[in-house]
Design a protein around this motif. Structure first.
Motif, PDB file in Angstrom:
ATOM      1  N   ALA A 166       0.833  -1.059  -0.052  1.00  0.00           N
ATOM      2  CA  ALA A 166      -0.015   0.002   0.107  1.00  0.00           C
ATOM      3  C   ALA A 166       0.912   1.315  -0.228  1.00  0.00           C
ATOM      4  O   ALA A 166       0.580   2.095  -0.689  1.00  0.00           O
ATOM      5  N   VAL A 167       1.830   1.258   0.766  1.00  0.00           N
ATOM      6  CA  VAL A 167       2.770   2.510   0.829  1.00  0.00           C
ATOM      7  C   VAL A 167       3.480   2.647  -0.459  1.00  0.00           C
ATOM      8  O   VAL A 167       3.778   3.797  -0.901  1.00  0.00           O
ATOM      9  N   LYS A 168       3.895   1.609  -1.139  1.00  0.00           N
ATOM     10  CA  LYS A 168       4.579   1.606  -2.224  1.00  0.00           C
ATOM     11  C   LYS A 168       3.790   2.029  -3.362  1.00  0.00           C
ATOM     12  O   LYS A 168       4.179   3.037  -4.183  1.00  0.00           O
ATOM     13  N   ASN A 169       2.550   1.701  -3.421  1.00  0.00           N
ATOM     14  CA  ASN A 169       1.556   2.243  -4.330  1.00  0.00           C
ATOM     15  C   ASN A 169       1.358   3.861  -4.289  1.00  0.00           C
ATOM     16  O   ASN A 169       1.378   4.443  -4.963  1.00  0.00           O
ATOM     17  N   VAL A 170       1.599   4.296  -3.035  1.00  0.00           N
ATOM     18  CA  VAL A 170       1.377   5.787  -2.565  1.00  0.00           C
ATOM     19  C   VAL A 170       2.844   6.609  -3.105  1.00  0.00           C
ATOM     20  O   VAL A 170       2.533   7.433  -3.750  1.00  0.00           O
ATOM     21  N   VAL A 171       3.812   5.848  -2.556  1.00  0.00           N
ATOM     22  CA  VAL A 171       5.066   6.759  -2.628  1.00  0.00           C
ATOM     23  C   VAL A 171       5.643   6.626  -3.927  1.00  0.00           C
ATOM     24  O   VAL A 171       6.541   7.444  -4.504  1.00  0.00           O
ATOM     25  N   GLY A 172       5.360   5.495  -4.600  1.00  0.00           N
ATOM     26  CA  GLY A 172       5.711   5.181  -6.180  1.00  0.00           C
ATOM     27  C   GLY A 172       7.265   4.798  -6.139  1.00  0.00           C
ATOM     28  O   GLY A 172       7.829   4.568  -7.394  1.00  0.00           O
ATOM     29  N   HIS A 173       7.752   4.009  -5.360  1.00  0.00           N
ATOM     30  CA  HIS A 173       8.947   3.451  -5.413  1.00  0.00           C
ATOM     31  C   HIS A 173       9.050   2.368  -4.569  1.00  0.00           C
ATOM     32  O   HIS A 173       8.214   1.886  -3.539  1.00  0.00           O
ATOM     33  N   GLU A 174      10.411   1.585  -4.737  1.00  0.00           N
ATOM     34  CA  GLU A 174      10.469   0.067  -4.188  1.00  0.00           C
ATOM     35  C   GLU A 174      10.867   0.151  -2.592  1.00  0.00           C
ATOM     36  O   GLU A 174      11.541   1.155  -2.329  1.00  0.00           O
ATOM     37  N   PRO A 175      10.363  -0.611  -1.532  1.00  0.00           N
ATOM     38  CA  PRO A 175      10.950  -0.431  -0.459  1.00  0.00           C
ATOM     39  C   PRO A 175      12.353  -0.965  -0.175  1.00  0.00           C
ATOM     40  O   PRO A 175      12.867  -1.797  -1.084  1.00  0.00           O
ATOM     41  N   LYS A 176      12.879  -0.724   1.114  1.00  0.00           N
ATOM     42  CA  LYS A 176      14.417  -1.308   1.107  1.00  0.00           C
ATOM     43  C   LYS A 176      14.750  -2.813   1.207  1.00  0.00           C
ATOM     44  O   LYS A 176      15.543  -3.203   1.098  1.00  0.00           O
ATOM     45  N   ARG A 177      13.452  -3.297   1.629  1.00  0.00           N
ATOM     46  CA  ARG A 177      13.517  -4.470   2.347  1.00  0.00           C
ATOM     47  C   ARG A 177      14.684  -4.849   3.302  1.00  0.00           C
ATOM     48  O   ARG A 177      15.222  -5.903   3.099  1.00  0.00           O
ATOM     49  N   GLU A 178      14.879  -3.892   4.312  1.00  0.00           N
ATOM     50  CA  GLU A 178      16.015  -4.331   5.181  1.00  0.00           C
ATOM     51  C   GLU A 178      15.303  -4.639   6.464  1.00  0.00           C
ATOM     52  O   GLU A 178      14.734  -3.726   7.050  1.00  0.00           O
ATOM     53  N   PRO A 179      15.755  -5.733   7.027  1.00  0.00           N
ATOM     54  CA  PRO A 179      15.159  -5.797   8.438  1.00  0.00           C
ATOM     55  C   PRO A 179      15.868  -4.923   9.672  1.00  0.00           C
ATOM     56  O   PRO A 179      16.689  -4.567   9.745  1.00  0.00           O
TER      57      PRO A 179
END
Length: 273
Positions: free
Chosen positions: A96-109
């Motif tokens: 959902a956040v990705k769709n709003v901000v328009g870029h990929e997440p870091k996927r860092e734990p």
């Protein structure tokens, strides 16, 4: 009464979020006992296999907060294989956040933990700057990352607070001809001390404005050129004796002086964290 339910909480960080969600959900039911087993720092498929080998014999569900896609998919595959309900808490929110901000997440734990730690370090540094401002407690000299010294109105306090917001612990000490500098200044490495100085004409203007703001006459000795020159001469003597770096703050904004100090800190590797 049925078999006790076990909630397995898996996380690539500490697993606190997953456990809180699990407890909140289970609290909505009054039937039977339950047990929550938390497995933090999941980084390998082997760890997941071990958990499923145990879970497949239990009356259970699996809740997980895993941002590493490969591990997330591996959990879902095993959940399907053993017919265990597995709830992915992170992916729907991340998508959902990705769709709003328009870029990929870091996927860092563990990013939220790192942010929390940074915030608390900042709070600690600000409290430190307040406690050890203006020489109120000279014990701060040995505890500080850096120590600012200088005569009145050389931006010691504003610089201390600005640097505190950068997680730097700063003590500042006023230099006054009638008062001997604290002995602690001579017991720390000179590279930890930053001397602040300024043009006497600029100081004269600043001090007159300060007296005006306090409702005092600008003819007080505090703002006189003779007094300022005497203080500057004294402070220069102390700074030379200490062998510290000296910065002229006359025509510099606080941010500019702070950037110079941060470069000195970096070059001398002065931060403890």
């Amino acid at each position: 009464m049925g078999k006790e339910m076990v909630v397995y909480v898996l996380s690539d960080s500490i697993g606190e979020t997953g456990e809180q969600v699990a407890r909140a959900a289970v609290s909505q039911f009054n039937s039977g006992k339950y047990n929550i087993k938390r497995f933090p720092y999941i980084t390998e498929e082997e760890q997941i296999i071990e958990i499923f080998n145990e879970a497949r014999n239990e009356n259970c569900i699996i809740i997980f907060t895993i941002v590493i896609e490969k591990l997330r998919n591996f959990i879902l595959e095993n959940a399907k294989k053993y017919n265990i309900q597995a709830i992915d808490l992170m992916t729907p929110v991340i998508d959902a956040v990705k769709n709003v901000v328009g870029h990929e997440p870091k996927r860092e734990p563990g990013l939220i933990r790192k942010l929390d730690e940074k915030y608390f370090r900042k709070v600690e540094a600000i409290e430190f700057a307040v406690k050890y401002d203006d020489g109120k407690d000279t014990r701060g000299i040995k505890l500080a990352d850096i120590v600012l010294i200088g005569i009145s109105r050389t931006s010691k306090t504003p610089l201390s607070m600005y640097l505190a917001h950068k997680n730097i612990k700063v003590a500042n000490i006023p230099l006054v001809p009638e008062v001997s500098p604290p002995k602690e200044l001579f017991e720390i490495a000179p590279k930890k001390i930053i001397g602040l100085t300024a043009n006497p004409i600029k100081l004269n203007e600043i001090r007159k404005e300060r007296l005006k703001a306090l409702g005092l006459s600008n003819t007080a000795s505090y703002a006189s050129m003779d007094r300022i020159l005497k203080e500057l001469e004294y402070s220069e003597k102390i700074m030379k004796k200490l062998g510290c770096v000296v910065i002229d703050v006359s025509n510099k904004a606080v941010e500019e002086s702070a950037n110079i100090i941060m470069e000195i800190i970096k070059e001398n590797n002065l931060l403890k964290v």
